[in-house]
Design a protein around this motif. Sequence first.
Motif, PDB file in Angstrom:
ATOM      1  N   UNK A 143      17.736 -16.037   6.834  1.00 48.74           N
ATOM      2  CA  UNK A 143      17.129 -16.641   8.013  1.00 48.74           C
ATOM      3  C   UNK A 143      15.969 -15.899   8.616  1.00 48.74           C
ATOM      4  N   UNK A 144      15.543 -14.782   7.999  1.00 44.23           N
ATOM      5  CA  UNK A 144      14.430 -14.001   8.537  1.00 44.23           C
ATOM      6  C   UNK A 144      13.351 -13.804   7.473  1.00 44.23           C
ATOM      7  N   UNK A 145      12.097 -13.677   7.921  1.00 50.28           N
ATOM      8  CA  UNK A 145      11.023 -13.246   7.036  1.00 50.28           C
ATOM      9  C   UNK A 145      11.116 -11.728   6.945  1.00 50.28           C
ATOM     10  N   UNK A 146      11.473 -11.203   5.762  1.00 50.92           N
ATOM     11  CA  UNK A 146      11.643  -9.752   5.619  1.00 50.92           C
ATOM     12  C   UNK A 146      10.378  -9.066   5.106  1.00 50.92           C
ATOM     13  N   UNK A 147       9.461  -9.841   4.518  1.00 51.51           N
ATOM     14  CA  UNK A 147       8.185  -9.272   4.091  1.00 51.51           C
ATOM     15  C   UNK A 147       7.167 -10.393   3.963  1.00 51.51           C
ATOM     16  N   UNK A 148       5.940 -10.102   4.386  1.00 51.50           N
ATOM     17  CA  UNK A 148       4.869 -11.087   4.291  1.00 51.50           C
ATOM     18  C   UNK A 148       3.555 -10.381   4.013  1.00 51.50           C
ATOM     19  N   UNK A 149       2.816 -10.894   3.029  1.00 50.70           N
ATOM     20  CA  UNK A 149       1.563 -10.261   2.615  1.00 50.70           C
ATOM     21  C   UNK A 149       0.812 -11.211   1.704  1.00 50.70           C
ATOM     22  N   UNK A 150      -0.465 -10.928   1.412  1.00 49.67           N
ATOM     23  CA  UNK A 150      -1.170 -11.692   0.378  1.00 49.67           C
ATOM     24  C   UNK A 150      -0.428 -11.615  -0.955  1.00 49.67           C
ATOM     25  N   UNK A 151      -0.572 -12.630  -1.777  1.00 50.85           N
ATOM     26  CA  UNK A 151       0.197 -12.727  -3.016  1.00 50.85           C
ATOM     27  C   UNK A 151       0.039 -11.500  -3.900  1.00 50.85           C
ATOM     28  N   UNK A 163      -0.028  -2.900   7.105  1.00 57.70           N
ATOM     29  CA  UNK A 163      -1.485  -2.997   7.196  1.00 57.70           C
ATOM     30  C   UNK A 163      -1.802  -4.257   7.985  1.00 57.70           C
ATOM     31  N   UNK A 164      -3.071  -4.601   8.070  1.00 56.76           N
ATOM     32  CA  UNK A 164      -3.452  -5.775   8.836  1.00 56.76           C
ATOM     33  C   UNK A 164      -2.852  -7.069   8.339  1.00 56.76           C
ATOM     34  N   UNK A 165      -2.539  -7.139   7.034  1.00 59.45           N
ATOM     35  CA  UNK A 165      -2.022  -8.379   6.464  1.00 59.45           C
ATOM     36  C   UNK A 165      -0.666  -8.213   5.798  1.00 59.45           C
ATOM     37  N   UNK A 166      -0.045  -7.041   5.945  1.00 60.20           N
ATOM     38  CA  UNK A 166       1.221  -6.778   5.251  1.00 60.20           C
ATOM     39  C   UNK A 166       2.276  -6.383   6.286  1.00 60.20           C
ATOM     40  N   UNK A 167       3.314  -7.230   6.408  1.00 58.97           N
ATOM     41  CA  UNK A 167       4.410  -6.984   7.340  1.00 58.97           C
ATOM     42  C   UNK A 167       5.707  -6.813   6.555  1.00 58.97           C
ATOM     43  N   UNK A 168       6.548  -5.887   7.000  1.00 59.06           N
ATOM     44  CA  UNK A 168       7.860  -5.704   6.378  1.00 59.06           C
ATOM     45  C   UNK A 168       8.887  -5.479   7.476  1.00 59.06           C
ATOM     46  N   UNK A 169      10.087  -5.981   7.258  1.00 59.90           N
ATOM     47  CA  UNK A 169      11.178  -5.813   8.221  1.00 59.90           C
ATOM     48  C   UNK A 169      12.229  -4.913   7.576  1.00 59.90           C
ATOM     49  N   UNK A 170      12.023  -3.582   7.702  1.00 57.91           N
ATOM     50  CA  UNK A 170      12.909  -2.615   7.047  1.00 57.91           C
ATOM     51  C   UNK A 170      12.817  -1.278   7.780  1.00 57.91           C
ATOM     52  N   UNK A 171      13.971  -0.629   8.000  1.00 56.40           N
ATOM     53  CA  UNK A 171      13.985   0.652   8.697  1.00 56.40           C
ATOM     54  C   UNK A 171      13.305   1.765   7.900  1.00 56.40           C
ATOM     55  N   UNK A 172      13.116   1.578   6.601  1.00 54.29           N
ATOM     56  CA  UNK A 172      12.434   2.584   5.789  1.00 54.29           C
ATOM     57  C   UNK A 172      10.985   2.781   6.231  1.00 54.29           C
ATOM     58  N   UNK A 173      10.441   1.776   6.906  1.00 51.08           N
ATOM     59  CA  UNK A 173       9.043   1.834   7.337  1.00 51.08           C
ATOM     60  C   UNK A 173       8.906   1.738   8.845  1.00 51.08           C
ATOM     61  N   UNK A 174      10.034   1.722   9.555  1.00 56.91           N
ATOM     62  CA  UNK A 174      10.008   1.529  10.992  1.00 56.91           C
ATOM     63  C   UNK A 174       9.769   2.842  11.713  1.00 56.91           C
ATOM     64  N   UNK A 175       9.004   2.769  12.800  1.00 55.45           N
ATOM     65  CA  UNK A 175       8.777   3.955  13.628  1.00 55.45           C
ATOM     66  C   UNK A 175      10.076   4.446  14.252  1.00 55.45           C
TER      67      UNK A 175
END
Length: 356
Positions: A250-258, A330-342
């Motif tokens: 139910x969540x977008x966990x990563x979004x980026x250009x192909x 980055x400007x076009x790359x989103x991820x939902x993961x604690x490995x990359x979270x502040x």
Amino acid sequence: MTAETAQPQQPLLRVQDLKIRIRMDNGVMNAVDGVDFEIRRGRTLGLVGESGCGKSLTSRALIGINPKECETSGRVAYRSSQEPEAKEEPLDLLALDPNGRKIRSIRGRKIAMIFQEPMTAFSPMYTIGNQIMEAILIHRTRNKKEAKKIALEMLSKVGISDEEKRFDQYPHEFSGGMRQRAMISMALSCNPELLIADEPTTALDVTIQAQVLELMKRLQQEFGMAILLVTHDLGIIAEMCDEVAVMYLGKIVEQAPMKEIFRNPKHPYTKGLLRSMPRLGGNKTKRLESIEGSVPVPVNMPPMCGFYDRCKDRIEGVCNRRSVPATQISGSHMVRCFLYSEQQGGDNDGEAHIGN
């Protein structure tokens, strides 16, 4: 495809915090839980993930055709490409009555949909031509002769030969590939601005699948429409899409250009999907990798990462204790993961946890 810099500033469709809840006897199912994405004119966004992750519910929510038991909230801001830079606020599709005149003037005319199984999407009681004409008569012209002419032209455009004969046939007289082509012709008969394709090639063999995908690309260039492509097949994503949104539970966990998704995946789920793909020239004796376990049922889920039980890179005491924030790599790359979270100490600290 046009360059990203040439795209208009305003997206055709912007989905914000889309949530779909279904009340059940044993609790509340959060089938879609805070989804955000944009679809730009002339571009293709791929929504990819396993069965049961909420892809179809998300796509159907855009045009208000989910079952009544689905409690939907959030915002789906639609701005017609006729006035892409207009100062007026875009139209919120979720705020419209799903049976009202306004959404019905958009559904099928401005936003059309190719359904997953055309044999069930077409009525067996009416001819193919009659069903294509119905959409044209509602949205384009009241003249039946003109509507039939448009329907025949669309059948010809999608590669159905002897369209005069096929026009009067019933769905059961069409092969699977022809039914899919007829479904595409019906969806495109009103020149939509956005085409939602929900698993458009699932029931087709590889040869027909390639033909249908090539047809969709050709018609996209001809009509200049945007496409939301819903699929679980990463091969189709690589062939068709400009941007990719990876969905899980139910969540977008990563979004980026192909290209970024394939070259530089970040989320452990995305990496697992890519490792499970067969590759040309690969070791034929080596078994394909798989993601262990299955997608949990999102009923009364505690605040934690939904991929926790299946993740090889999970952080005990972190991933299972709180909801995962979205992190902009980055400007076009989103991820939902604690490995990359502040919250976990930043990107450098996060990278140290990645084992695969």
